[in-house]
Design a protein around this motif. Structure first.
Motif, PDB file in Angstrom:
ATOM      1  N   PHE A  19       0.858  -1.255  -0.069  1.00 22.54           N
ATOM      2  CA  PHE A  19       0.128   0.246   0.055  1.00 22.54           C
ATOM      3  C   PHE A  19       1.007   1.250  -0.125  1.00 22.54           C
ATOM      4  O   PHE A  19       1.974   1.290   1.025  1.00 22.54           O
ATOM      5  N   ILE A  20       0.654   2.064  -0.935  1.00 25.35           N
ATOM      6  CA  ILE A  20       1.417   3.277  -0.767  1.00 25.35           C
ATOM      7  C   ILE A  20       0.634   4.451  -0.139  1.00 25.35           C
ATOM      8  O   ILE A  20      -0.600   4.622  -0.696  1.00 25.35           O
ATOM      9  N   THR A  21       1.061   5.090   1.021  1.00 26.15           N
ATOM     10  CA  THR A  21       0.091   6.193   1.383  1.00 26.15           C
ATOM     11  C   THR A  21       1.252   7.339   1.461  1.00 26.15           C
ATOM     12  O   THR A  21       2.435   7.292   1.611  1.00 26.15           O
ATOM     13  N   LYS A  22       0.549   8.630   1.903  1.00 24.83           N
ATOM     14  CA  LYS A  22       1.124   9.760   2.030  1.00 24.83           C
ATOM     15  C   LYS A  22       1.484   9.836   3.575  1.00 24.83           C
ATOM     16  O   LYS A  22       0.474   9.788   4.244  1.00 24.83           O
ATOM     17  N   LYS A  23       2.844  10.136   3.889  1.00 23.80           N
ATOM     18  CA  LYS A  23       3.300  10.320   5.130  1.00 23.80           C
ATOM     19  C   LYS A  23       2.978  11.876   5.690  1.00 23.80           C
ATOM     20  O   LYS A  23       3.454  12.716   4.917  1.00 23.80           O
ATOM     21  N   LYS A  24       2.188  11.968   6.284  1.00 24.54           N
ATOM     22  CA  LYS A  24       1.493  13.165   6.835  1.00 24.54           C
ATOM     23  C   LYS A  24       1.910  13.742   8.058  1.00 24.54           C
ATOM     24  O   LYS A  24       2.375  13.123   8.870  1.00 24.54           O
ATOM     25  N   GLU A  25       2.511  15.015   7.882  1.00 25.75           N
ATOM     26  CA  GLU A  25       2.759  15.910   9.250  1.00 25.75           C
ATOM     27  C   GLU A  25       1.758  16.574   9.818  1.00 25.75           C
ATOM     28  O   GLU A  25       0.661  16.804   9.198  1.00 25.75           O
ATOM     29  N   LYS A  39       5.334  12.829   1.661  1.00 21.60           N
ATOM     30  CA  LYS A  39       6.095  11.932   0.979  1.00 21.60           C
ATOM     31  C   LYS A  39       5.288  10.569   0.891  1.00 21.60           C
ATOM     32  O   LYS A  39       4.485  10.329   1.749  1.00 21.60           O
ATOM     33  N   ASN A  40       5.639   9.895  -0.027  1.00 22.96           N
ATOM     34  CA  ASN A  40       4.843   8.779  -0.246  1.00 22.96           C
ATOM     35  C   ASN A  40       5.919   7.579   0.662  1.00 22.96           C
ATOM     36  O   ASN A  40       7.019   7.359   0.834  1.00 22.96           O
ATOM     37  N   THR A  41       4.955   6.671   1.436  1.00 23.89           N
ATOM     38  CA  THR A  41       5.510   5.649   2.158  1.00 23.89           C
ATOM     39  C   THR A  41       4.768   4.311   1.588  1.00 23.89           C
ATOM     40  O   THR A  41       3.587   4.273   1.312  1.00 23.89           O
ATOM     41  N   SER A  83       0.052  -6.978  -5.540  1.00 20.96           N
ATOM     42  CA  SER A  83       1.084  -6.097  -6.313  1.00 20.96           C
ATOM     43  C   SER A  83       2.317  -6.884  -6.788  1.00 20.96           C
ATOM     44  O   SER A  83       3.196  -6.461  -7.487  1.00 20.96           O
ATOM     45  N   GLY A  84       2.299  -8.143  -6.226  1.00 23.15           N
ATOM     46  CA  GLY A  84       3.247  -9.162  -6.753  1.00 23.15           C
ATOM     47  C   GLY A  84       2.782 -10.605  -6.545  1.00 23.15           C
ATOM     48  O   GLY A  84       1.798 -10.928  -5.895  1.00 23.15           O
ATOM     49  N   GLY A  85       3.337 -11.342  -7.248  1.00 27.20           N
ATOM     50  CA  GLY A  85       2.846 -12.975  -7.134  1.00 27.20           C
ATOM     51  C   GLY A  85       1.419 -13.033  -7.597  1.00 27.20           C
ATOM     52  O   GLY A  85       0.993 -12.122  -8.398  1.00 27.20           O
ATOM     53  N   GLU A  86       0.890 -14.326  -7.419  1.00 28.09           N
ATOM     54  CA  GLU A  86      -0.313 -14.753  -7.909  1.00 28.09           C
ATOM     55  C   GLU A  86      -1.356 -15.418  -6.945  1.00 28.09           C
ATOM     56  O   GLU A  86      -0.630 -16.105  -6.079  1.00 28.09           O
ATOM     57  N   VAL A  87      -2.502 -15.439  -7.136  1.00 33.74           N
ATOM     58  CA  VAL A  87      -3.269 -16.309  -6.586  1.00 33.74           C
ATOM     59  C   VAL A  87      -4.454 -17.031  -7.607  1.00 33.74           C
ATOM     60  O   VAL A  87      -4.620 -16.218  -8.480  1.00 33.74           O
ATOM     61  N   TRP A  88      -4.777 -18.226  -7.253  1.00 30.68           N
ATOM     62  CA  TRP A  88      -5.626 -18.829  -8.333  1.00 30.68           C
ATOM     63  C   TRP A  88      -6.777 -19.417  -7.255  1.00 30.68           C
ATOM     64  O   TRP A  88      -6.607 -19.906  -6.270  1.00 30.68           O
ATOM     65  N   ILE A  89      -7.978 -19.143  -7.746  1.00 32.86           N
ATOM     66  CA  ILE A  89      -9.146 -19.994  -7.321  1.00 32.86           C
ATOM     67  C   ILE A  89      -9.704 -20.949  -7.979  1.00 32.86           C
ATOM     68  O   ILE A  89     -10.007 -20.628  -9.147  1.00 32.86           O
ATOM     69  N   ASN A  90      -9.635 -22.267  -7.797  1.00 35.73           N
ATOM     70  CA  ASN A  90     -10.048 -23.352  -8.729  1.00 35.73           C
ATOM     71  C   ASN A  90      -9.083 -23.400 -10.042  1.00 35.73           C
ATOM     72  O   ASN A  90      -9.855 -23.266 -11.161  1.00 35.73           O
TER      73      ASN A  90
END
Ligand SMILES: Nc1ncnc2c1ncn2[C@@H]1O[C@H](COP(=O)(O)OP(=O)(O)OP(=O)(O)O)[C@@H](O)[C@H]1O
Ligand SMILES: [Mg+2]
Length: 336
Positions: A19-25, A39-41, A83-90
């Motif tokens: 997850f990309i979130t904005k780092k807020k002050e 900034k993105n974290t 965001s990476g790898g894979e998943v299969w259902i049946n």
């Protein structure tokens, strides 16, 4: 001749979600800064997990808050994209083949109802029946079954917004099952429920699993539920799988010692056994520690009863919460 093998119900390979979130002050100055320079974290919520689930399994996904359980479930039912790898259902992709998969999938998020807030429960069901194209006769038969375990008829005419938490959860479970899916995802289905409702939900899960071979993936913080239901437990911590085995194996590995407390009719106790340790003698009570792999409780009891008359005895069960806490802790403070 080529033999067709059925794929596992779930197969995940190196599945990840960032997850990309904005780092807020904070503060007024911070708010202005946030507008232009936040900034993105990157948070690795699920960090390369691989596993397979076969038909008819009840698998418990457990782990501390924020471990990545719900995110994994959301990827498995196509709500979130990995965001990476894979998943299969049946053998199919939950995102690309969502239309096909959804017909055989039931999902309950304990924290958020899937029911229609403004409708009566029965009207919600009717709508879902049409969405899933379940024919009326099949629907009636399923409802009869669901009512037997979850007492749905008691609440069928109540508007969803008026249902108590336990009633709503029973409604949500029935809604997830009314198209008889072969795979059920339950994300904290017993959260905040009283023992009675919890019991009926566990009973329900057990029954559908036995009767229809429904595959169930369950996340919970309630280890009693896990103990009552799951043959297999996948422990997730910090986005990674740290253990995948039966509860019994986890206990044997982390806490292999058991305790036997025996009350005798005498305080003149001289007891020794090569495969058990006498931990304590207090008056007529003796406490022994032993490993299941070394000696069975019954063997030890019969050994003692040959020397002393036994008045009473108890076997101290391993505290599962303790065992699991130990695993979570080990992961946070790795042994170097
Ligand atoms: N939509 C989102 N945007 C940003 N971060 C998210 C989002 N959803 C989850 N996260 C973060 O990903 C991590 C994993 O969250 P997730 O909800 O999967 O945890 P969980 O194991 O289900 O925890 P819990 O037991 O509290 O339900 C957490 O750090 C969480 O803050
Ligand atoms: Mg969660």
């Amino acid at each position: 001749m080529e033999q067709k093998t059925t794929p596992p119900v779930i197969k995940a390979v190196n599945l990840s979600k960032e997850f990309i979130t904005k780092k807020k002050e904070s503060g007024i100055k911070g708010a202005v800064k946030n507008l232009f320079f936040a900034k993105n974290t990157v948070k690795k919520a699920v960090d390369g997990i691989s596993f397979e689930v076969q038909r008819g399994e009840i698998v418990g996904f457990i782990g501390p808050n924020g471990a990545g359980k719900s995110t994994t479930i959301k990827m498995m039912c196509g709500i979130l994209n990995p965001s990476g790898g894979e998943v299969w259902i049946n053998g199919l992709s939950p995102k690309k083949d969502r239309q096909v998969i959804v017909k055989d999938l039931g999902v309950v998020f304990g924290q958020r109802s899937q029911l229609y807030w403004d409708l009566r429960l029965g009207e919600s069901f009717e709508l879902l029946r049409r969405i899933y194209e379940v024919d009326k006769a099949k629907y009636d038969a399923t409802m009869e079954d669901l009512d037997r375990i979850l007492n749905i008829n008691d609440i069928i005419n109540t508007p969803v917004r008026q249902l108590s938490l336990g009633q709503r959860m029973r409604g949500d479970l029935a809604a997830a099952m009314l198209h008889s899916p072969a795979l059920l995802f339950l994300d904290e289905p017993t959260i905040g429920l009283d023992v009675e409702v919890k019991y009926s939900i566990c009973k329900f899960i057990k029954e559908i699993n036995k009767k229809y071979q429904t595959t169930v993936i369950l996340t919970t913080h309630d280890l009693d539920d896990v103990q009552a239901l799951c043959d297999r437990i996948i422990i997730i911590n910090d986005g990674k799988i740290v253990s995948d085995s039966s509860l019994e194996d986890i206990i044997d590995k982390t806490s292999p010692e058991r305790q036997l407390i025996v009350d005798l009719y005498t305080d003149d106790i001289q007891l020794e056994h090569p495969r058990a340790e006498v931990v304590k003698i207090e008056g007529q009570r003796v406490t022994l520690k032993f490993r299941k792999t070394e000696i069975s409780a019954s063997e030890l009891i019969s050994y003692i009863s040959k020397q002393y008359a036994i008045r009473d005895l108890s076997l101290v069960e391993t505290d599962i919460d303790d065992v699991i806490r130990q695993i979570y802790k080990q992961q946070r403070e790795p042994v170097v």
